[in-house]
Write an enzyme that holds these catalytic residues in place. Structure first.
Site, PDB file in Angstrom:
ATOM      1  N   LYS A 153       2.518   4.506   1.142  1.00 23.89           N
ATOM      2  CA  LYS A 153       2.832   5.054   2.454  1.00 23.89           C
ATOM      3  C   LYS A 153       2.672   6.568   2.384  1.00 23.89           C
ATOM      4  O   LYS A 153       3.420   7.255   1.692  1.00 23.89           O
ATOM      5  CB  LYS A 153       4.247   4.696   2.900  1.00 23.89           C
ATOM      6  CG  LYS A 153       4.515   5.125   4.346  1.00 23.89           C
ATOM      7  CD  LYS A 153       5.897   4.764   4.821  1.00 23.89           C
ATOM      8  CE  LYS A 153       6.029   5.069   6.313  1.00 23.89           C
ATOM      9  NZ  LYS A 153       5.594   6.436   6.675  1.00 23.89           N
TER      10      LYS A 153
ATOM     11  N   ARG B 196       5.594  -3.037  17.383  1.00 31.44           N
ATOM     12  CA  ARG B 196       6.348  -2.794  16.159  1.00 31.44           C
ATOM     13  C   ARG B 196       6.876  -4.154  15.701  1.00 31.44           C
ATOM     14  O   ARG B 196       8.048  -4.489  15.830  1.00 31.44           O
ATOM     15  CB  ARG B 196       7.513  -1.824  16.411  1.00 31.44           C
ATOM     16  CG  ARG B 196       8.163  -1.320  15.140  1.00 31.44           C
ATOM     17  CD  ARG B 196       9.329  -0.398  15.444  1.00 31.44           C
ATOM     18  NE  ARG B 196       8.932   0.822  16.118  1.00 31.44           N
ATOM     19  CZ  ARG B 196       8.462   1.902  15.489  1.00 31.44           C
ATOM     20  NH1 ARG B 196       8.344   1.899  14.178  1.00 31.44           N
ATOM     21  NH2 ARG B 196       8.131   2.972  16.176  1.00 31.44           N
TER      22      ARG B 196
ATOM     23  N   GLU C 235      -4.872   7.702   7.789  1.00 27.63           N
ATOM     24  CA  GLU C 235      -4.075   8.930   7.758  1.00 27.63           C
ATOM     25  C   GLU C 235      -4.942  10.083   7.284  1.00 27.63           C
ATOM     26  O   GLU C 235      -5.808   9.910   6.426  1.00 27.63           O
ATOM     27  CB  GLU C 235      -2.904   8.794   6.778  1.00 27.63           C
ATOM     28  CG  GLU C 235      -1.907   7.716   7.115  1.00 27.63           C
ATOM     29  CD  GLU C 235      -0.701   8.248   7.861  1.00 27.63           C
ATOM     30  OE1 GLU C 235      -0.500   9.471   7.895  1.00 27.63           O
ATOM     31  OE2 GLU C 235       0.055   7.421   8.397  1.00 27.63           O
TER      32      GLU C 235
ATOM     33  N   LYS D 151       7.897  -0.931   6.398  1.00 27.60           N
ATOM     34  CA  LYS D 151       7.843   0.297   5.614  1.00 27.60           C
ATOM     35  C   LYS D 151       9.064   0.346   4.709  1.00 27.60           C
ATOM     36  O   LYS D 151      10.175   0.007   5.120  1.00 27.60           O
ATOM     37  CB  LYS D 151       7.778   1.523   6.521  1.00 27.60           C
ATOM     38  CG  LYS D 151       8.848   1.621   7.563  1.00 27.60           C
ATOM     39  CD  LYS D 151       8.599   2.809   8.497  1.00 27.60           C
ATOM     40  CE  LYS D 151       9.607   2.823   9.644  1.00 27.60           C
ATOM     41  NZ  LYS D 151       9.329   3.912  10.614  1.00 27.60           N
TER      42      LYS D 151
ATOM     43  N   PHE E 254      -6.487   2.460   6.090  1.00 25.18           N
ATOM     44  CA  PHE E 254      -5.809   1.233   5.680  1.00 25.18           C
ATOM     45  C   PHE E 254      -6.139   0.037   6.563  1.00 25.18           C
ATOM     46  O   PHE E 254      -5.679  -1.071   6.293  1.00 25.18           O
ATOM     47  CB  PHE E 254      -4.290   1.428   5.648  1.00 25.18           C
ATOM     48  CG  PHE E 254      -3.695   2.032   6.891  1.00 25.18           C
ATOM     49  CD1 PHE E 254      -3.540   1.293   8.045  1.00 25.18           C
ATOM     50  CD2 PHE E 254      -3.278   3.358   6.888  1.00 25.18           C
ATOM     51  CE1 PHE E 254      -2.993   1.842   9.187  1.00 25.18           C
ATOM     52  CE2 PHE E 254      -2.721   3.927   8.030  1.00 25.18           C
ATOM     53  CZ  PHE E 254      -2.571   3.164   9.179  1.00 25.18           C
TER      54      PHE E 254
ATOM     55  N   GLU F 114       0.831  -1.205   0.000  1.00 22.39           N
ATOM     56  CA  GLU F 114       0.000   0.000   0.000  1.00 22.39           C
ATOM     57  C   GLU F 114       0.862   1.251   0.000  1.00 22.39           C
ATOM     58  O   GLU F 114       1.974   1.245   0.533  1.00 22.39           O
ATOM     59  CB  GLU F 114      -0.886   0.016   1.262  1.00 22.39           C
ATOM     60  CG  GLU F 114      -1.755  -1.210   1.440  1.00 22.39           C
ATOM     61  CD  GLU F 114      -2.374  -1.299   2.828  1.00 22.39           C
ATOM     62  OE1 GLU F 114      -3.291  -2.110   3.012  1.00 22.39           O
ATOM     63  OE2 GLU F 114      -1.919  -0.557   3.731  1.00 22.39           O
TER      64      GLU F 114
ATOM     65  N   ARG G  26      -1.341  10.215  11.409  1.00 20.33           N
ATOM     66  CA  ARG G  26      -2.103   8.989  11.621  1.00 20.33           C
ATOM     67  C   ARG G  26      -3.294   9.271  12.528  1.00 20.33           C
ATOM     68  O   ARG G  26      -3.172   9.973  13.535  1.00 20.33           O
ATOM     69  CB  ARG G  26      -1.211   7.918  12.240  1.00 20.33           C
ATOM     70  CG  ARG G  26      -1.876   6.536  12.268  1.00 20.33           C
ATOM     71  CD  ARG G  26      -0.867   5.467  12.521  1.00 20.33           C
ATOM     72  NE  ARG G  26      -1.465   4.155  12.558  1.00 20.33           N
ATOM     73  CZ  ARG G  26      -0.778   3.033  12.749  1.00 20.33           C
ATOM     74  NH1 ARG G  26       0.534   3.094  12.927  1.00 20.33           N
ATOM     75  NH2 ARG G  26      -1.394   1.861  12.768  1.00 20.33           N
TER      76      ARG G  26
END
Length: 510
Positions: A211, A368, A260, A374, A297, A209, A216
């Site tokens: 970025k 994380r 976002e 990313k 997303f 997707e 956010r």
């Protein structure tokens, strides 16, 4: 519980580098705390009073000059009540009233307790007892798995409250904690990959997707009620009326969206993050050549059903049906060439890269993990400002050269470099005021002198760099190469900054 017991534990934690020993000290104190004080004890040990920041600077604390108490008598509850009172003191004459409250507080404290109070109220508690370690300590104290504590804390957004639940009610109560509409959930975070091909090789079939370089947002709706939270769970609903209006049109009654908000021109090209941040919630929209847009997303709750444990494919299908054209562009693939095509398209549209997410991954709130990666062609790091140097020449009167730190394993910080590049006059002006407001008298991470202002490690700045190099100059063993400021990230907390391991990983990146 006497504050002296808490202070002794804090000192013991600070005195050891052993994570196991730190955990044992913390767990012992948590077990000893009365049930109604567990949350307060946990919060104070993390250096984060339940009342949040109360706006007392080190200069005000340095002005408190009273004789210390000869013996411990101050309790944890008395301290908590005083902090509540300080937080509520505002308006004309509030400085004097606060000073008097502080004097009464310090008069009850021993010398060791007074030192702890100065660090606590000044935001300088840094003995390695932050969220990650406290989670382990709560689990040990309560005899429950750390994963159960972590999940309940992330879904509730309240680690001290989770500590109380764990120690008073046990595993079953932790497992009963679920997502609650209109209460922010810690967002899932991403690791870094050097290329889409590497990410696909690791993850297999994945969603690739765009970025977006926006802010956010997590959006909750329950009937007519809508709440919008940032990634650090600040409620910004009143600042985004257009987003509230948008999600009120979606054909569901209850849901939680992750996405976002980003500034776009009338040609659908992205504005800089700084433009989005400055426009964020401004009543005077001014420039009508661009707009704030919301793209989503992920979907983690829909009409009574939590989706966090469902696969990304299931969540993505439901998301598409709910938000339609407001879904972040992307595709599902296990082909590196197809993934590279999505990256090329994102870059051509002015976005900063792509996210590659394992198709079978659940939503790991607050983690994380390696299920999300990313990929950005230009290396960037989110680092914390530890200090700044007064400028000279045309920058005289401004705090300019930034001392930058990455997070270490115990939620402390490791200095990795300096930079004064990329700072506009406007940013220098803002930065000088913002850094002076969080200045501290001393720092454990960087040297202080007449030309260096040490600060509380709170402000996150996005740094672009050409890479890193091995270095003996900084304690982390690495230094940034050609670092320059992209902009500050007010949407992120210091806990969101990149780790020293993430910085070191760039040693092997071309």
């Amino acid at each position: 519980m006497l504050l002296a017991d808490l202070v002794a534990t804090s000192e013991a934690v600070a005195a050891t580098s052993s994570r196991k020993t730190k955990t044992e000290h913390l767990a012992e104190l948590l077990r000893a705390a009365p049930p109604d004080e567990v949350d307060t004890v946990a919060a104070l040990l993390m250096g984060e009073p339940r009342q949040g920041r109360i706006g007392i600077g080190w200069a005000a604390l340095a002005g408190i000059d009273v004789d210390p108490a000869s013996a411990p008598a101050l309790t944890v509850t008395q301290l908590d009540q005083t902090i509540t009172s300080l937080a509520a003191t505002a308006g004309p004459g509030s400085s004097g009233r606060r000073e008097e409250q502080l004097r009464r507080l310090f008069a009850q404290a021993t010398a060791a307790e007074a030192d702890f109070l100065r660090h606590l109220l000044g935001g300088e508690i840094r003995q390695g007892a932050l969220a990650g370690l406290m989670t382990e300590a709560v689990a040990k104290a309560a005899g429950v798995p750390a994963a159960a504590v972590r999940r309940a804390s992330m879904l509730s957004g309240d680690l001290p409250g989770t500590a109380t639940l764990a120690l008073t009610s046990g595993r079953r109560a932790l497992d009963a904690v679920g997502l609650e509409l209109l209460r922010g959930v810690q967002p899932m975070l991403a690791a870094t990959a050097e290329s889409v091909a590497a990410a696909i090789d690791d993850l297999g079939r994945a969603a690739v997707e765009w970025k977006l370089d926006g802010i956010r947002v997590q959006v909750h709706r329950r009937g007519r009620d809508v709440r919008v939270f940032t990634r650090n769970l600040n409620d910004v609903t009143d600042r985004l009326p257009e987003l509230v209006e948008l999600v009120s049109t979606f054909a569901a009654d209850r849901f939680v969206l992750d996405g976002e908000t980003i500034g776009l021109t009338n040609d659908d090209l992205p504005r800089r993050f700084q433009d989005t941040a400055s426009r964020f919630g401004r009543e005077d929209q001014g420039d009508h050549q661009w707009r704030l847009e919301a793209l989503f997303f992920d979907l983690i709750h829909l009409d009574g059903t939590d989706l966090i444990d469902e696969t990304l494919l299931v969540r993505r299908t439901a998301l598409a049906q709910l938000v339609g054209a407001h879904q972040v562009p992307g595709t599902i693939t296990d082909d590196p060439a197809t993934a590279q095509g999505v990256l090329d398209e994102a870059l051509a549209q002015g976005h900063e890269g792509v996210m590659v997410k394992a198709a079978d991954s659940p939503y790991q709130a607050g983690r994380r993990g390696k299920s999300w990666r990313k990929v950005k062609p230009v290396h960037t790091l989110d680092l914390v400002v530890l200090a700044a140097e007064w400028g000279h020449g045309r920058r005289t009167g401004w705090l300019s050269n930034l001392h930058l730190g990455a997070r270490d394993a115990d939620d402390g910080f490791v200095m990795v470099g300096k930079t004064f590049k990329g700072l506009t006059d406007e940013l220098l002006t803002w930065q000088t005021g913002a850094l002076q407001a969080i200045a501290v008298e001393r720092s454990e991470w960087t040297t202080t002198s007449d030309h260096v202002v040490a600060v509380r490690p709170e402000l996150v700045v996005e740094i672009a760099l050409d890479g890193v190099q091995a270095s003996t100059r900084y304690p982390g063993g690495v230094a940034l190469r050609f670092a320059r400021v992209k902009g500050y990230r007010p949407d992120k907390d210091a806990a969101d900054a990149d780790t020293i391991d993430a910085v070191r990983s760039l040693l092997a990146t071309p």
